[in-house]
Design a protein around this motif. Structure first.
Motif, short mmCIF file in Angstrom:
data_model
loop_
_atom_site.label_atom_id
_atom_site.label_comp_id
_atom_site.label_asym_id
_atom_site.label_seq_id
_atom_site.Cartn_x
_atom_site.Cartn_y
_atom_site.Cartn_z
N UNK A 236 -37.42 17.23 5.85
CA UNK A 236 -36.56 17.71 4.77
C UNK A 236 -36.52 19.22 4.66
N UNK A 237 -37.50 19.92 5.22
CA UNK A 237 -37.55 21.37 5.09
C UNK A 237 -36.46 22.05 5.91
N UNK A 238 -36.07 21.43 7.03
CA UNK A 238 -35.00 21.98 7.87
C UNK A 238 -33.69 21.23 7.58
N UNK A 239 -32.61 21.98 7.48
CA UNK A 239 -31.28 21.37 7.41
C UNK A 239 -30.92 20.94 8.83
N UNK A 240 -31.08 19.66 9.12
CA UNK A 240 -31.03 19.19 10.50
C UNK A 240 -29.67 19.41 11.16
N UNK A 241 -28.58 19.25 10.41
CA UNK A 241 -27.25 19.50 10.98
C UNK A 241 -27.11 20.95 11.42
N UNK A 242 -27.62 21.85 10.60
CA UNK A 242 -27.57 23.27 10.95
C UNK A 242 -28.43 23.55 12.18
N UNK A 243 -29.56 22.87 12.29
CA UNK A 243 -30.43 23.05 13.45
C UNK A 243 -29.74 22.59 14.73
N UNK A 244 -29.12 21.42 14.69
CA UNK A 244 -28.40 20.91 15.86
C UNK A 244 -27.30 21.88 16.27
N UNK A 245 -26.56 22.39 15.29
CA UNK A 245 -25.47 23.33 15.58
C UNK A 245 -26.00 24.61 16.20
N UNK A 246 -27.10 25.13 15.68
CA UNK A 246 -27.67 26.37 16.21
C UNK A 246 -28.20 26.19 17.63
N UNK A 247 -28.81 25.04 17.89
CA UNK A 247 -29.33 24.76 19.24
C UNK A 247 -28.20 24.56 20.23
N UNK A 248 -27.19 23.80 19.83
CA UNK A 248 -26.06 23.52 20.72
C UNK A 248 -25.28 24.77 21.07
N UNK A 249 -25.20 25.71 20.13
CA UNK A 249 -24.45 26.95 20.36
C UNK A 249 -25.33 28.06 20.94
#
Length: 320
Positions: A236-249
Motif C-alpha cells: 500500500x505504500x507504493x502507488x503500484x500503477x505509478x510504479x508500473x508506468x515509471x518502470x515501463x517508461x
C-alpha cells in the motif's frame, strides 16, 4: 483444560504447532469464523491470532462476544481497526522486531539483485548468450556500492538494520521518518528531499493511512532514471500503477519488491517487466524469525489468560 484461541487468518499448519501445544486452537483456515464454527462454539473465545495485514473491523470482533485480545503474528497490524478494538476493550499485541533481521536481509538482497542485474545475468548464462559471446546491453557495467546513496524511508527496527548493513557496504546513508532518531545517518526533512538525494529508495515505513501511496508518481520521478526502489514494508505504500508506468517508461532504473497492493500477486504488467525483481512476501520467512514471532505470540497469549498486561502490546492500542 487449555484456553481456546481462534486462528483468524490462514496460516500454514507448521506455524501453529508450538502455539497449539499450549492452547486449544480453533482454526478458521482463513474463512469467516461463522462459516466454520457455530455461535455457541465462538461464544467463549477470548483471544484470537491473526496476520497483521488481514482486515479486521468491529463486525468481525463482535462475532466473538467475549473477545479480549487480538494477537498479530508478526510486526504489522495495519489490517486491524485499532479504534474498534479499543472501544470494545480489546488488547492488541504483535511481535515487534522479531523478524527485523531477516526482512533487512531480503531488502539488501533485492537491492543487490536489482542494481547488479542478477536476473538478466543469470539468464545470460542459461540462454547460452554468454558462451556465444552475444552482446547484451543489460551486461554493461553498473555503479558499485561504495558511495551509492541509499535513502531509508522509515527508521524503525527494520530500517535501522537495513541502514547498518548497507553502511558496511560503504554506501552513503540518509533517512526520513516522522521523527529524528539517534542514528549516525543524515536526516532528511521530507520524503521528497530523500528521493531527490538518493539513488536507491528503501521503503521500511509502517503501513497506515498516513503512508498509503506515499511513494507516488512524484516521488518516483524525483528518484530519476538511474534510481531504484525497494519495498519490504507493505504494498500500500507504493502507488503500484505509478510504479508500473515509471518502470515501463524507464523513468526509474528498477525495483525490488517483496510486497504488493494485492497478495498473492498474479502475473500482470508488473511481473512482465525485465527491470524488476520479485519475491512472494518472504522477508520474515526464516526459521529463526518464525521461532521469534511464535515466542511473542505465546508470551502475549499466556500473559492475557493470566490477567497480566501484554508484554508485546501495540503502542497506542489501549482498550477504553
Amino acid at each position: 483444560m487449555p484456553d481456546k484461541v481462534l486462528i483468524f487468518s490462514r496460516f500454514p499448519k507448521a506455524m501453529m504447532v508450538r502455539i497449539g501445544e499450549r492452547f486449544e486452537l480453533m482454526d478458521t483456515g482463513g474463512k469467516p469464523a461463522r462459516e466454520v464454527f457455530s455461535a455457541e462454539q465462538l461464544a467463549g473465545v477470548r483471544a484470537m491470532v491473526t496476520s497483521g495485514s488481514t482486515p479486521i473491523g468491529g463486525a468481525a470482533m463482535d462475532v466473538l462476544p467475549k473477545l479480549g485480545a487480538i494477537i498479530c503474528y508478526g510486526t504489522g497490524y495495519d489490517g486491524l481497526d485499532l479504534a474498534a478494538a479499543a472501544s470494545r476493550g480489546i488488547a492488541v499485541g504483535n511481535s515487534p522486531g522479531a523478524n527485523a533481521a531477516s526482512v533487512a536481509d531480503i531488502a539488501v538482497t533485492l537491492m543487490l539483485a536489482v542494481t547488479r542485474r542478477l536476473l538478466p545475468a543469470d539468464n545470460y548464462v542459461r540462454s547460452g548468450d554468454w558462451a556465444a559471446a552475444k552482446p547484451s546491453p543489460l551486461m554493461r557495467p553498473q555503479p558499485g556500492n561504495p558511495g551509492r546513496k541509499v535513502g531509508v524511508y522509515g527508521m524503525g527496527e527494520i530500517g535501522r538494520k537495513i541502514a547498518a548493513r548497507l553502511a558496511a557496504f560503504e554506501c552513503d546513508m540518509a533517512y526520513f521518518s516522522r521523527s529524528r532518531h539517534d542514528v549516525p545517518y543524515q536526516y532528511m526533512p521530507s520524503l521528497e528531499a530523500l528521493a531527490d538525494w538518493c539513488s536507491v529508495l528503501m521503503i521500511a515505513v509502517r503501513a497506515g493511512e498516513d503512508t498509503n501511496h506515499a511513494v507516488d508518481a512524484n516521488i518516483l520521478r524525483r528518484l530519476g532514471k538511474d534510481g531504484c526502489v525497494v519495498n519490504i514494508s507493505r504494498g500500500s505504500v507504493i502507488e503500484q500503477k505509478a510504479l508500473v508506468a515509471a518502470l515501463a517508461a524507464n523513468e526509474i532504473a528498477g525495483a525490488g519488491l517483496d510486497v504488493y497492493e494485492k497478495e498473492p500477486h498474479a502475473p500482470d504488467a508488473l511481473t512482465a517487466l525485465p527491470n524488476v525483481v520479485l519475491t512472494p512476501h518472504i522477508g520474515g520467512h526464516t526459521l529463526d524469525s518464525h521461532m521469534a514471532m511464535q515466542d511473542c505470540v505465546i508470551a502475549n497469549l499466556e500473559a492475557f489468560f493470566a490477567g497480566k498486561p501484554l508484554p508485546h502490546a501495540v503502542k497506542g492500542a489501549v482498550p477504553a
